[in-house]
Structures are given as C-alpha cells and as structure tokens.
Design a protein around this motif. Structure first.
Motif, PDB file in Angstrom:
ATOM      1  N   LYS A  23       0.835  -1.205   0.000  1.00  0.00           N
ATOM      2  CA  LYS A  23       0.000   0.000   0.000  1.00  0.00           C
ATOM      3  C   LYS A  23       0.871   1.257   0.000  1.00  0.00           C
ATOM      4  O   LYS A  23       0.591   2.213  -0.701  1.00  0.00           O
ATOM      5  CB  LYS A  23      -0.928   0.009   1.217  1.00  0.00           C
ATOM      6  CG  LYS A  23      -2.088  -0.931   1.109  1.00  0.00           C
ATOM      7  CD  LYS A  23      -2.978  -0.836   2.335  1.00  0.00           C
ATOM      8  CE  LYS A  23      -4.123  -1.809   2.272  1.00  0.00           C
ATOM      9  NZ  LYS A  23      -4.969  -1.724   3.481  1.00  0.00           N
ATOM     10  N   ALA A  24       1.936   1.251   0.802  1.00  0.00           N
ATOM     11  CA  ALA A  24       2.835   2.406   0.861  1.00  0.00           C
ATOM     12  C   ALA A  24       3.525   2.612  -0.487  1.00  0.00           C
ATOM     13  O   ALA A  24       3.667   3.746  -0.961  1.00  0.00           O
ATOM     14  CB  ALA A  24       3.872   2.216   1.969  1.00  0.00           C
ATOM     15  N   ARG A  27       0.998   4.079  -2.923  1.00  0.00           N
ATOM     16  CA  ARG A  27       0.756   5.494  -2.604  1.00  0.00           C
ATOM     17  C   ARG A  27       1.929   6.352  -3.062  1.00  0.00           C
ATOM     18  O   ARG A  27       1.754   7.406  -3.661  1.00  0.00           O
ATOM     19  CB  ARG A  27       0.514   5.676  -1.104  1.00  0.00           C
ATOM     20  CG  ARG A  27       0.205   7.105  -0.713  1.00  0.00           C
ATOM     21  CD  ARG A  27      -0.182   7.296   0.752  1.00  0.00           C
ATOM     22  NE  ARG A  27       0.615   6.539   1.705  1.00  0.00           N
ATOM     23  CZ  ARG A  27       0.186   5.472   2.383  1.00  0.00           C
ATOM     24  NH1 ARG A  27      -1.039   5.023   2.218  1.00  0.00           N
ATOM     25  NH2 ARG A  27       0.975   4.846   3.235  1.00  0.00           N
ATOM     26  N   ARG A  30       1.758   6.740  -6.838  1.00  0.00           N
ATOM     27  CA  ARG A  30       0.718   7.707  -7.231  1.00  0.00           C
ATOM     28  C   ARG A  30       1.188   9.130  -6.996  1.00  0.00           C
ATOM     29  O   ARG A  30       1.002  10.006  -7.844  1.00  0.00           O
ATOM     30  CB  ARG A  30      -0.576   7.466  -6.440  1.00  0.00           C
ATOM     31  CG  ARG A  30      -1.479   6.410  -7.001  1.00  0.00           C
ATOM     32  CD  ARG A  30      -2.858   6.439  -6.358  1.00  0.00           C
ATOM     33  NE  ARG A  30      -2.861   6.580  -4.908  1.00  0.00           N
ATOM     34  CZ  ARG A  30      -2.777   5.580  -4.036  1.00  0.00           C
ATOM     35  NH1 ARG A  30      -2.667   4.339  -4.460  1.00  0.00           N
ATOM     36  NH2 ARG A  30      -2.799   5.813  -2.735  1.00  0.00           N
ATOM     37  N   GLU A  31       1.809   9.367  -5.840  1.00  0.00           N
ATOM     38  CA  GLU A  31       2.300  10.711  -5.522  1.00  0.00           C
ATOM     39  C   GLU A  31       3.397  11.140  -6.492  1.00  0.00           C
ATOM     40  O   GLU A  31       3.426  12.286  -6.926  1.00  0.00           O
ATOM     41  CB  GLU A  31       2.799  10.764  -4.079  1.00  0.00           C
ATOM     42  CG  GLU A  31       1.682  10.682  -3.059  1.00  0.00           C
ATOM     43  CD  GLU A  31       2.171  10.546  -1.628  1.00  0.00           C
ATOM     44  OE1 GLU A  31       3.406  10.452  -1.401  1.00  0.00           O
ATOM     45  OE2 GLU A  31       1.319  10.515  -0.730  1.00  0.00           O
TER      46      GLU A  31
END
Length: 145
Positions: A23-24, A27, A30-31
């Motif tokens: 998940k990290a 994320r 995406r960032e």
C-alpha cells in the motif's frame, strides 16, 4: 477469509507487513506520478508565459499562463514570467510590476512586494487600486519586525 479476519486484517505478521508495504509503495507511486504531471504542466505554462510557445505567444496567452503559475504556487516562475512579459510588452510594465509584487506578497516578502507596488505606481499603475495591497504589505512588515 472470515468476517473477523477481513475486518481486523488476518494473516501472519509477515503478510500484514507485506500488505502495508504494498500500500505504501502504491501510494508513493501515485504521488510521484502526480508530481511529475504537475511539473510537466508547470513547465508548459512557464514556457508559454516566457513566449516560447509559438502557438500561444500573444500577450493574453502569456498573461494567463503567468497567472496560472502564481495560482499553482510557482511564484518564482511567475515573477520571472511577468518580468519577461514586461520586456516584450513595455506598455504593460505597470501591470507586470504589480504582479511581481503580488508574487513577493504571497511569499511573505513584504518589503519586495511593497517596492514593486511602489514601482508600479511610479510607471503608471493606479495607486488607489494598489492601496489595499500596500497596506497589507506594510502590516506584514510590521508584524515581522
């Protein structure tokens, strides 16, 4: 997986750590993509504001691009864009200096903002129009000390 496992995250500690890491990583990816997209958009606006986009090099197009840079919190690029516009459109110097002042104002560099507002007035900007900005700049300078 049962209801409680779904609700509270079943699995071994290693599986939980792997899910958290995945998940990290997603994320962070995406960032990074969002930052790259913003940078590309900002670079395009900057090129347009500098007059380097042959299809959009009119005063109006350049002004809109410079405004969008400032709204995107790219105030340093916005300042440079307004100064470039003022060189190419000397009749718009007062407006450009006012906008440079706004950029400094947003950066909380109140002294430079005030200097640019005053310079804009000296070359023809409406003092009444800039009165509120100048008052806020003076107030900001006083608060800083």
């Amino acid at each position: 997986m049962g209801f409680w496992s779904t609700l509270f995250g079943g699995g071994s500690p290693q599986e939980k750590a792997a899910r958290i890491a995945a998940k990290a990583e997603a994320r962070a990816q995406r960032e990074a993509e969002e930052l790259a997209e913003k940078a590309a958009k900002t670079d395009g606006l900057f090129e347009r504001a500098l007059g380097k986009d042959p299809e959009n090099c009119s005063y109006d197009a350049r002004q809109k691009a410079a405004i969008k840079l400032v709204l995107a919190n790219e105030t340093a690029k916005g300042r440079e864009a307004w100064l470039s516009i003022s060189r190419d459109y000397p009749n718009e110097l007062a407006h450009a200096l006012e906008q440079v002042g706004v950029c400094y104002h947003l950066e909380k560099n109140y002294r430079a903002a005030l200097e640019n507002y005053e310079a804009a007035i000296r070359v023809g900007a409406d003092a009444g129009h800039l009165a509120d900005n100048m008052a806020e700049a003076r107030k900001g300078m006083a608060a800083i000390g």
